[in-house]
Write a protein that holds these residues in place. Structure first.
Motif, mmCIF file in Angstrom:
data_model
loop_
_atom_site.group_PDB
_atom_site.id
_atom_site.type_symbol
_atom_site.label_atom_id
_atom_site.label_comp_id
_atom_site.label_asym_id
_atom_site.label_seq_id
_atom_site.Cartn_x
_atom_site.Cartn_y
_atom_site.Cartn_z
ATOM 1 N N ASN A 179 0.767 -1.220 0.278
ATOM 2 C CA ASN A 179 0.274 -0.421 -0.015
ATOM 3 C C ASN A 179 0.763 1.323 -0.263
ATOM 4 O OD1 ASN A 179 -1.823 -1.520 -0.084
ATOM 5 N ND2 ASN A 179 -2.473 -1.105 2.547
ATOM 6 N N ILE A 180 1.625 0.947 -0.134
ATOM 7 C CA ILE A 180 3.152 1.937 -0.689
ATOM 8 C C ILE A 180 3.415 2.474 -1.672
ATOM 9 C CG2 ILE A 180 5.196 3.474 -0.226
ATOM 10 C CD1 ILE A 180 5.635 1.261 2.158
ATOM 11 N N ASN A 181 3.205 3.808 -1.926
ATOM 12 C CA ASN A 181 3.204 3.803 -4.161
ATOM 13 C C ASN A 181 4.419 4.266 -3.922
ATOM 14 O OD1 ASN A 181 0.722 3.328 -4.567
ATOM 15 N ND2 ASN A 181 -0.096 5.874 -3.469
ATOM 16 N N SER A 182 5.170 5.255 -3.408
ATOM 17 C CA SER A 182 6.762 5.517 -4.054
ATOM 18 C C SER A 182 7.764 5.307 -2.821
ATOM 19 C CB SER A 182 6.573 6.765 -4.848
ATOM 20 O OG SER A 182 6.337 7.545 -4.380
ATOM 21 N N ILE A 183 8.713 5.796 -3.027
ATOM 22 C CA ILE A 183 9.695 5.309 -1.342
ATOM 23 C C ILE A 183 11.260 6.600 -2.230
ATOM 24 C CG2 ILE A 183 11.364 4.142 0.181
ATOM 25 C CD1 ILE A 183 9.395 1.964 0.018
ATOM 26 N N TRP A 184 12.096 6.741 -1.993
ATOM 27 C CA TRP A 184 13.085 7.711 -1.978
ATOM 28 C C TRP A 184 13.505 7.891 -1.273
ATOM 29 C CZ3 TRP A 184 16.262 9.552 -5.523
ATOM 30 C CH2 TRP A 184 17.179 10.676 -5.331
ATOM 31 N N LEU A 185 14.902 7.069 -1.082
ATOM 32 C CA LEU A 185 15.729 6.508 0.146
ATOM 33 C C LEU A 185 17.776 6.090 -0.213
ATOM 34 C CD1 LEU A 185 16.152 2.683 0.539
ATOM 35 C CD2 LEU A 185 15.233 3.333 -1.623
ATOM 36 N N GLU A 186 18.169 6.778 0.699
ATOM 37 C CA GLU A 186 19.634 6.278 0.590
ATOM 38 C C GLU A 186 19.379 5.225 1.049
ATOM 39 O OE1 GLU A 186 23.256 8.800 1.895
ATOM 40 O OE2 GLU A 186 22.216 7.841 3.535
ATOM 41 N N LYS A 209 9.380 -7.313 -3.901
ATOM 42 C CA LYS A 209 7.661 -7.095 -3.355
ATOM 43 C C LYS A 209 7.313 -6.323 -5.225
ATOM 44 C CE LYS A 209 8.248 -7.972 0.283
ATOM 45 N NZ LYS A 209 7.431 -9.209 0.808
ATOM 46 N N ASP A 210 7.949 -6.268 -6.138
ATOM 47 C CA ASP A 210 7.136 -5.949 -7.444
ATOM 48 C C ASP A 210 7.251 -4.396 -7.530
ATOM 49 O OD1 ASP A 210 6.225 -6.319 -9.944
ATOM 50 O OD2 ASP A 210 4.257 -6.909 -9.179
ATOM 51 N N PHE A 211 8.596 -3.646 -6.718
ATOM 52 C CA PHE A 211 8.180 -2.553 -7.655
ATOM 53 C C PHE A 211 9.737 -1.811 -8.432
ATOM 54 C CE2 PHE A 211 6.684 -1.856 -3.188
ATOM 55 C CZ PHE A 211 6.632 -0.511 -2.731
ATOM 56 N N ILE A 212 9.558 -0.772 -8.761
ATOM 57 C CA ILE A 212 10.216 -0.520 -10.336
ATOM 58 C C ILE A 212 11.022 0.410 -9.610
ATOM 59 C CG2 ILE A 212 10.115 0.480 -12.466
ATOM 60 C CD1 ILE A 212 7.468 -0.468 -12.957
ATOM 61 N N CYS A 213 12.534 0.220 -9.987
ATOM 62 C CA CYS A 213 13.552 1.332 -9.563
ATOM 63 C C CYS A 213 13.484 2.812 -10.718
ATOM 64 C CB CYS A 213 15.155 1.320 -9.850
ATOM 65 S SG CYS A 213 16.203 2.350 -8.587
ATOM 66 N N LEU A 214 12.866 3.750 -10.475
ATOM 67 C CA LEU A 214 12.919 5.079 -11.224
ATOM 68 C C LEU A 214 13.953 5.585 -11.183
ATOM 69 C CD1 LEU A 214 9.132 6.368 -11.340
ATOM 70 C CD2 LEU A 214 9.683 5.035 -12.040
ATOM 71 N N ASP A 224 21.198 7.658 -3.585
ATOM 72 C CA ASP A 224 20.063 7.647 -3.387
ATOM 73 C C ASP A 224 19.335 6.962 -4.569
ATOM 74 O OD1 ASP A 224 19.884 9.184 -1.718
ATOM 75 O OD2 ASP A 224 20.269 11.068 -2.405
ATOM 76 N N GLN A 225 18.056 6.400 -4.210
ATOM 77 C CA GLN A 225 17.213 5.273 -5.624
ATOM 78 C C GLN A 225 15.915 5.707 -4.800
ATOM 79 O OE1 GLN A 225 18.008 1.617 -4.745
ATOM 80 N NE2 GLN A 225 19.695 1.691 -6.357
ATOM 81 N N PHE A 226 15.169 5.616 -5.827
ATOM 82 C CA PHE A 226 13.838 6.797 -6.275
ATOM 83 C C PHE A 226 12.852 5.108 -6.810
ATOM 84 C CE2 PHE A 226 9.977 9.836 -5.299
ATOM 85 C CZ PHE A 226 9.129 9.045 -6.909
ATOM 86 N N TRP A 227 11.751 4.567 -5.726
ATOM 87 C CA TRP A 227 11.644 3.082 -6.138
ATOM 88 C C TRP A 227 9.713 3.419 -6.554
ATOM 89 C CZ3 TRP A 227 13.596 -1.615 -7.463
ATOM 90 C CH2 TRP A 227 15.514 -1.878 -7.080
ATOM 91 N N VAL A 228 9.268 2.893 -7.499
ATOM 92 C CA VAL A 228 7.367 3.334 -7.458
ATOM 93 C C VAL A 228 6.939 1.564 -7.487
ATOM 94 C CG1 VAL A 228 7.709 3.173 -9.976
ATOM 95 C CG2 VAL A 228 5.638 3.957 -8.934
ATOM 96 N N ASN A 229 6.184 1.514 -6.873
ATOM 97 C CA ASN A 229 4.796 0.515 -6.659
ATOM 98 C C ASN A 229 4.375 0.151 -8.429
ATOM 99 O OD1 ASN A 229 2.648 -1.597 -6.632
ATOM 100 N ND2 ASN A 229 2.488 -0.799 -4.580
ATOM 101 N N PHE A 233 2.524 2.633 -10.652
ATOM 102 C CA PHE A 233 3.099 2.780 -12.339
ATOM 103 C C PHE A 233 2.706 2.908 -13.325
ATOM 104 C CE2 PHE A 233 6.046 2.369 -15.877
ATOM 105 C CZ PHE A 233 7.053 3.438 -15.586
ATOM 106 N N ASP A 234 2.094 1.180 -13.452
ATOM 107 C CA ASP A 234 1.244 0.875 -14.799
ATOM 108 C C ASP A 234 -0.023 1.980 -14.223
ATOM 109 O OD1 ASP A 234 3.049 -1.594 -15.278
ATOM 110 O OD2 ASP A 234 2.170 -2.854 -13.937
ATOM 111 N N ASN A 235 -0.552 1.909 -13.501
ATOM 112 C CA ASN A 235 -2.073 2.876 -14.020
ATOM 113 C C ASN A 235 -1.903 4.473 -14.344
ATOM 114 O OD1 ASN A 235 -4.317 1.177 -13.164
ATOM 115 N ND2 ASN A 235 -3.521 0.878 -11.672
ATOM 116 N N LEU A 236 -0.377 4.623 -14.694
ATOM 117 C CA LEU A 236 -0.091 6.018 -14.789
ATOM 118 C C LEU A 236 -0.645 6.550 -15.959
ATOM 119 C CD1 LEU A 236 3.331 6.729 -13.394
ATOM 120 C CD2 LEU A 236 1.382 8.004 -12.268
#
Length: 275
Positions: A179-186, A209-214, A224-229, A233-236
């Motif tokens: 239920n998390i849509n996106s994460i930015w982390l180091e 967990k089926d996330f994509i690294c953007l 840093d990395q930015f990940w999106v569920n 993403f598929d619904n954009l």
């Protein structure tokens, strides 16, 4: 903070993922002085923020900044998110590099940004000016427990800066990770903290967990990395997805080049130091 700020790269991704007028929910985990929360609120003025910081002095600074910048929809918690509920030893950082009077983000210190649930390892090799002179006991809870207690069903965005404890936080989310849509982390490529999870561990978790690294801005040490569920993403719309994929490819090339150059410099340094 001014509305017309110059956006960082990951913030440009954010405004592609979410409308700036949307009432998004975001978590600022390892918030230090809370200035990231202030910044995100200036980009998304209708957002709701949950801000986490276990170091008492930093927690007080967050409260002051929340009042100073008039963040009405922010809640601050003197808490460390982890893989278990309870208490834990926390290694508090301090110090300032020479010839540096003030951090670029206008916070009060450089050294208070590297505290961790993990004991420092190669941290001082990378930043010799850093000091770890204090150990405190903090309260911890899991991401899943917190969301259940607060009746939070969906998180749009997470900013995570927890100095090596990223996987512990993510594991504590359990099925809430869906239920998390996106994460930015180091993330780190080398063990800056003892027994911490490294880049490949974080990437394996997100992949499972089926996330994509953007965005991937990791050099030979950290970044840093930015990940999106993937479901989100598929619904954009197709134009947004096309923009994000092209941005992903460009940043990956830059990351690879940065890692190559960094590793080459490190090899040369080790070569000459051995002579």
């Amino acid at each position: 903070m001014e509305k017309d700020i110059t956006l960082e790269l990951h913030e440009k991704v954010l405004i592609k993922l979410f409308n700036r007028d949307s009432a998004i929910t975001f978590f600022d985990i390892g918030a230090c002085e809370g200035l990231s929360s202030v910044r995100y609120n200036s980009i998304f003025p209708n957002s709701k923020a949950y801000v986490f910081e276990p170091v008492p002095n930093n927690y007080k600074k967050i409260i002051n900044n929340i009042e100073k910048f008039n963040l009405k929809n922010a809640q601050v918690f003197e808490l460390g998110l982890s893989s278990e509920k309870g208490e834990a030893t926390f290694y508090v950082s301090s110090g300032n590099p020479k010839n540096k009077e003030k951090p670029l983000d206008n916070s009060t210190s450089f050294g208070n940004k590297s505290s961790s649930l993990y004991k420092p390892s190669k941290t001082k090799e990378v930043h010799p000016w850093l000091e770890f002179n204090e150990e405190i006991t903090i309260k911890t809870d899991t991401f899943k427990n917190f969301c259940l207690d607060q009746k939070i069903n969906t998180i749009d965005f997470i900013h995570m800066d927890v100095q090596g404890a990223e996987l512990m936080v993510l594991q504590g989310a359990k099925d809430m990770i869906n239920n998390i849509n996106s994460i930015w982390l180091e993330v780190e490529k080398i063990e800056l903290y003892e027994n911490q999870a490294l880049k490949e561990d974080i990437e394996q978790f997100f992949s499972d967990k089926d996330f994509i690294c953007l965005l991937n801005k990791v050099n030979h040490i950290a970044g840093d990395q930015f990940w999106v569920n993937k479901n989100y993403f598929d619904n954009l719309d197709e134009n947004t997805k096309d923009y994000l994929v092209k941005l992903k490819n460009r940043t990956q090339l830059k990351s690879n080049l940065s890692s190559f150059v960094g590793n080459a410099k490190l090899s040369l340094k080790q070569l000459f130091s051995s002579k």
